[in-house]
Enzyme design. Sequence first.
Site, PDB file in Angstrom:
ATOM      1  CG  LEU A 133      16.439 -38.090  -8.833  1.00 51.95           C
ATOM      2  CD1 LEU A 133      17.955 -38.041  -8.915  1.00 51.95           C
ATOM      3  CD2 LEU A 133      15.842 -37.165  -9.906  1.00 51.95           C
ATOM      4  N   PRO A 136      14.142 -40.055   0.912  1.00 51.17           N
ATOM      5  CG  PRO A 136      14.064 -41.662   2.612  1.00 51.17           C
ATOM      6  CD  PRO A 136      14.786 -41.309   1.346  1.00 51.17           C
ATOM      7  N   GLY A 139      13.625 -34.550  -2.417  1.00 49.27           N
ATOM      8  CA  GLY A 139      12.635 -34.722  -3.481  1.00 49.27           C
ATOM      9  C   GLY A 139      12.894 -33.680  -4.555  1.00 49.27           C
ATOM     10  CB  SER A 140      11.756 -30.150  -4.907  1.00 47.92           C
ATOM     11  OG  SER A 140      10.377 -30.465  -4.850  1.00 47.92           O
ATOM     12  CD1 TRP A 164       9.214 -39.967  -2.447  1.00 50.20           C
ATOM     13  CD2 TRP A 164       7.148 -40.796  -2.225  1.00 50.20           C
ATOM     14  NE1 TRP A 164       8.634 -39.348  -1.377  1.00 50.20           N
ATOM     15  CE2 TRP A 164       7.360 -39.829  -1.219  1.00 50.20           C
ATOM     16  CE3 TRP A 164       5.921 -41.446  -2.287  1.00 50.20           C
ATOM     17  CZ2 TRP A 164       6.395 -39.500  -0.282  1.00 50.20           C
ATOM     18  CZ3 TRP A 164       4.972 -41.128  -1.364  1.00 50.20           C
ATOM     19  CH2 TRP A 164       5.208 -40.159  -0.379  1.00 50.20           C
ATOM     20  CB  ILE A 165      11.291 -46.609  -6.174  1.00 53.45           C
ATOM     21  CG1 ILE A 165      12.425 -45.787  -5.527  1.00 53.45           C
ATOM     22  CG2 ILE A 165      11.741 -47.225  -7.492  1.00 53.45           C
ATOM     23  CD1 ILE A 165      12.767 -44.470  -6.224  1.00 53.45           C
ATOM     24  CB  THR A 166       6.986 -45.823 -10.156  1.00 50.82           C
ATOM     25  OG1 THR A 166       6.493 -44.580  -9.654  1.00 50.82           O
ATOM     26  CG2 THR A 166       5.909 -46.499 -10.991  1.00 50.82           C
ATOM     27  N   GLY A 347     -24.051 -36.084  -7.786  1.00 44.62           N
ATOM     28  CA  GLY A 347     -23.803 -37.029  -6.685  1.00 44.62           C
ATOM     29  C   GLY A 347     -23.185 -38.329  -7.167  1.00 44.62           C
ATOM     30  CD  GLU A 370       8.795 -38.674 -14.798  1.00 47.10           C
ATOM     31  OE1 GLU A 370       9.247 -38.042 -15.761  1.00 47.10           O
ATOM     32  OE2 GLU A 370       8.403 -39.847 -14.857  1.00 47.10           O
TER      33      GLU A 370
HETATM   34  C1  LIG Z   1       3.097 -41.982  -6.784  1.00 47.67           C
HETATM   35  C2  LIG Z   1       4.495 -41.435  -6.867  1.00 47.67           C
HETATM   36  C3  LIG Z   1       5.412 -42.062  -7.682  1.00 47.67           C
HETATM   37  C4  LIG Z   1       6.742 -41.608  -7.749  1.00 47.67           C
HETATM   38  N1  LIG Z   1       7.656 -42.295  -8.504  1.00 47.67           N
HETATM   39  C5  LIG Z   1       8.960 -41.944  -8.440  1.00 47.67           C
HETATM   40  C6  LIG Z   1       9.961 -42.741  -9.097  1.00 47.67           C
HETATM   41  O1  LIG Z   1       9.650 -43.749  -9.764  1.00 47.67           O
HETATM   42  N2  LIG Z   1      11.274 -42.384  -8.949  1.00 47.67           N
HETATM   43  C7  LIG Z   1      11.660 -41.295  -8.219  1.00 47.67           C
HETATM   44  O2  LIG Z   1      12.866 -41.039  -8.150  1.00 47.67           O
HETATM   45  N3  LIG Z   1      10.730 -40.508  -7.602  1.00 47.67           N
HETATM   46  C8  LIG Z   1       9.402 -40.813  -7.683  1.00 47.67           C
HETATM   47  N4  LIG Z   1       8.454 -40.036  -7.025  1.00 47.67           N
HETATM   48  C9  LIG Z   1       8.897 -38.899  -6.230  1.00 47.67           C
HETATM   49  C10 LIG Z   1       8.493 -37.544  -6.781  1.00 47.67           C
HETATM   50  O3  LIG Z   1       9.291 -37.253  -7.898  1.00 47.67           O
HETATM   51  C11 LIG Z   1       8.620 -36.540  -5.629  1.00 47.67           C
HETATM   52  O4  LIG Z   1       7.544 -36.789  -4.745  1.00 47.67           O
HETATM   53  C12 LIG Z   1       8.611 -35.111  -6.115  1.00 47.67           C
HETATM   54  O5  LIG Z   1       9.783 -34.817  -6.834  1.00 47.67           O
HETATM   55  C13 LIG Z   1       8.488 -34.123  -4.936  1.00 47.67           C
HETATM   56  O6  LIG Z   1       9.398 -34.412  -3.918  1.00 47.67           O
HETATM   57  P1  LIG Z   1       8.880 -34.510  -2.412  1.00 47.67           P
HETATM   58  O7  LIG Z   1       7.706 -35.402  -2.388  1.00 47.67           O
HETATM   59  O8  LIG Z   1      10.034 -34.832  -1.559  1.00 47.67           O
HETATM   60  O9  LIG Z   1       8.335 -33.064  -2.061  1.00 47.67           O
HETATM   61  P2  LIG Z   1       9.214 -31.794  -1.599  1.00 47.67           P
HETATM   62  O10 LIG Z   1      10.368 -31.607  -2.511  1.00 47.67           O
HETATM   63  O11 LIG Z   1       9.472 -31.881  -0.149  1.00 47.67           O
HETATM   64  O12 LIG Z   1       8.172 -30.613  -1.872  1.00 47.67           O
HETATM   65  C14 LIG Z   1       7.088 -30.308  -0.980  1.00 47.67           C
HETATM   66  C15 LIG Z   1       6.377 -29.082  -1.546  1.00 47.67           C
HETATM   67  O13 LIG Z   1       7.291 -27.973  -1.590  1.00 47.67           O
HETATM   68  C16 LIG Z   1       7.322 -27.435  -2.896  1.00 47.67           C
HETATM   69  N5  LIG Z   1       8.685 -26.934  -3.166  1.00 47.67           N
HETATM   70  C17 LIG Z   1       9.873 -27.550  -2.926  1.00 47.67           C
HETATM   71  N6  LIG Z   1      10.890 -26.776  -3.302  1.00 47.67           N
HETATM   72  C18 LIG Z   1      10.346 -25.623  -3.806  1.00 47.67           C
HETATM   73  C19 LIG Z   1      10.873 -24.428  -4.372  1.00 47.67           C
HETATM   74  N7  LIG Z   1      12.191 -24.236  -4.512  1.00 47.67           N
HETATM   75  N8  LIG Z   1       9.999 -23.480  -4.763  1.00 47.67           N
HETATM   76  C20 LIG Z   1       8.660 -23.658  -4.635  1.00 47.67           C
HETATM   77  N9  LIG Z   1       8.100 -24.769  -4.115  1.00 47.67           N
HETATM   78  C21 LIG Z   1       8.934 -25.741  -3.711  1.00 47.67           C
HETATM   79  C22 LIG Z   1       6.955 -28.591  -3.809  1.00 47.67           C
HETATM   80  O14 LIG Z   1       6.451 -28.142  -5.058  1.00 47.67           O
HETATM   81  C23 LIG Z   1       5.865 -29.279  -2.978  1.00 47.67           C
HETATM   82  O15 LIG Z   1       4.648 -28.614  -3.158  1.00 47.67           O
HETATM   83  C24 LIG Z   1       7.120 -40.461  -6.996  1.00 47.67           C
HETATM   84  C25 LIG Z   1       6.170 -39.812  -6.199  1.00 47.67           C
HETATM   85  C26 LIG Z   1       4.880 -40.283  -6.110  1.00 47.67           C
HETATM   86  C27 LIG Z   1       3.885 -39.572  -5.225  1.00 47.67           C
END
Ligand SMILES: Cc1cc2nc3c(=O)[nH]c(=O)nc-3n(C[C@H](O)[C@H](O)[C@H](O)COP(=O)(O)OP(=O)(O)OC[C@H]3O[C@@H](n4cnc5c(N)ncnc54)[C@H](O)[C@@H]3O)c2cc1C
Length: 390
Positions: A133, A136, A139-140, A164-166, A347, A370
């Site tokens: 899903l 780059p 995300g959210s 970020w695909i697991t 420690g 997620e």
């Molecule tokens: C180890 C790991 C495994 C993952 N595996 C998968 C996977 O298998 N498949 C997949 O599709 N994705 C995967 N992800 C992606 C993960 O779902 C995203 O990292 C997550 O959804 C956040 O998106 P972002 O990193 O782009 O952060 P951003 O969306 O850029 O967010 C940055 C910060 O802003 C905050 N923020 C953003 N919008 C708002 C809002 N409206 N109100 C308040 N705060 C907000 C967020 O909470 C966060 O603190 C994985 C991530 C990691 C780290």
Amino acid sequence: MTDRAVQPVERQLPTEEARDLFALVRELVQREIAPRAAEEEDAGHFPREVFTLLSESGLLGLPYDSEYGGGDQPYEVYLQVLEELAAARLTVGLGVSVHSLACHALAGYGTKEQRTDHLPAMLGGGLLGAYCLSEPSSGSDAASLRTKAVRDGGDWVITGTKAWITHGGLADFYTVLARTGGEGARGITAFLVPGDAEGLSAAAPERKMGMKGSPTAQLHFDGVRVPDARRIGDEGQGFAIALSALDSGRLGIAACAIGVAQAALDEALSYATERKQFGRPIADFQGLRFMLADMATQIEAGRALYLAAARLRDAGRPFSRQAAMAKLFCTDAAMRVTTDAVQVLGGYGYTADFPVERLMREAKVLQIVEGTNQIQRMVIARHLAGPESR
Ligand SMILES: Cc1cc2nc3c(=O)[nH]c(=O)nc-3n(C[C@H](O)[C@H](O)[C@H](O)COP(=O)(O)OP(=O)(O)OC[C@H]3O[C@@H](n4cnc5c(N)ncnc54)[C@H](O)[C@@H]3O)c2cc1C
């Protein structure tokens, strides 16, 4: 303190079959997963063979229909299995949860023919899945994804980058959300893409703070061609499918978080009863006793919350709000409990000679994946107060 500080978790399992299943899980954990966890996480080694073994043992399709090779287990049982796996090694617990998430679309929205063709291999045929899903720049705000799927005769041609695909680069199949229509959530469609599809490639895995054994990578789709028979659900239904998968997936993350927290509490308890300062075990001091009591209470509350949501799901009732609450509460609890466990060990807790520092690093990711915990609060608030006005 009692003689035996660390007691096995008392499980509430609904059937004799579930109790037998648990005995099998505990045996596999002790024999195949726990003994190698610290060393392999340190080395960044992904235990692919453990997933093959879990698949052969019927543990990769537990909550799915036995007609298609699943285990027919209620969610409350599946989640407790996840908890047990994650307590031994998060790479495995979370890996099973992600695999399950990747199967959700086809199991829930695929045609009878698609399910018959693909599900048995996905649920119990040794295959490993991934869920695509995030991108780059989305995300959210997942509904703004840009990966495109364009119709070409009876095929779809997918182009774009997922982030970020697991299991990225190692999975046998990918559930992919791509844009087939206009902007926003309604322009998104789901596809099942084979891992060896031409034009599909993975970048080098991300260098993460924790869960180093679990590969997380960008995936590039360079004109990947799939037949229309691999489209899941209707055109434009993809985002609704993705959200429905995430409701269930979030409960998996909650259960994994409680597993990590329980492992940290167990370590803290055994250390506190052994370690002496001022001529007494440190577990005698009220400052630590209260900390341990708070840790145990957070864990019990989190477990009760995810089980309550799972039982709603098992009863066919809405559970989206409760799943968001469970994800939020359990992952925040895991962060607090693992941080306190490091404190209990002093420690030594800060060294790689004890597992609590690894558990603390692992807990952090659960507040992010997620749907970050900020996003969970938004979901809960929407259920309470309706959508935000613009
Ligand atoms: C180890 C790991 C495994 C993952 N595996 C998968 C996977 O298998 N498949 C997949 O599709 N994705 C995967 N992800 C992606 C993960 O779902 C995203 O990292 C997550 O959804 C956040 O998106 P972002 O990193 O782009 O952060 P951003 O969306 O850029 O967010 C940055 C910060 O802003 C905050 N923020 C953003 N919008 C708002 C809002 N409206 N109100 C308040 N705060 C907000 C967020 O909470 C966060 O603190 C994985 C991530 C990691 C780290």
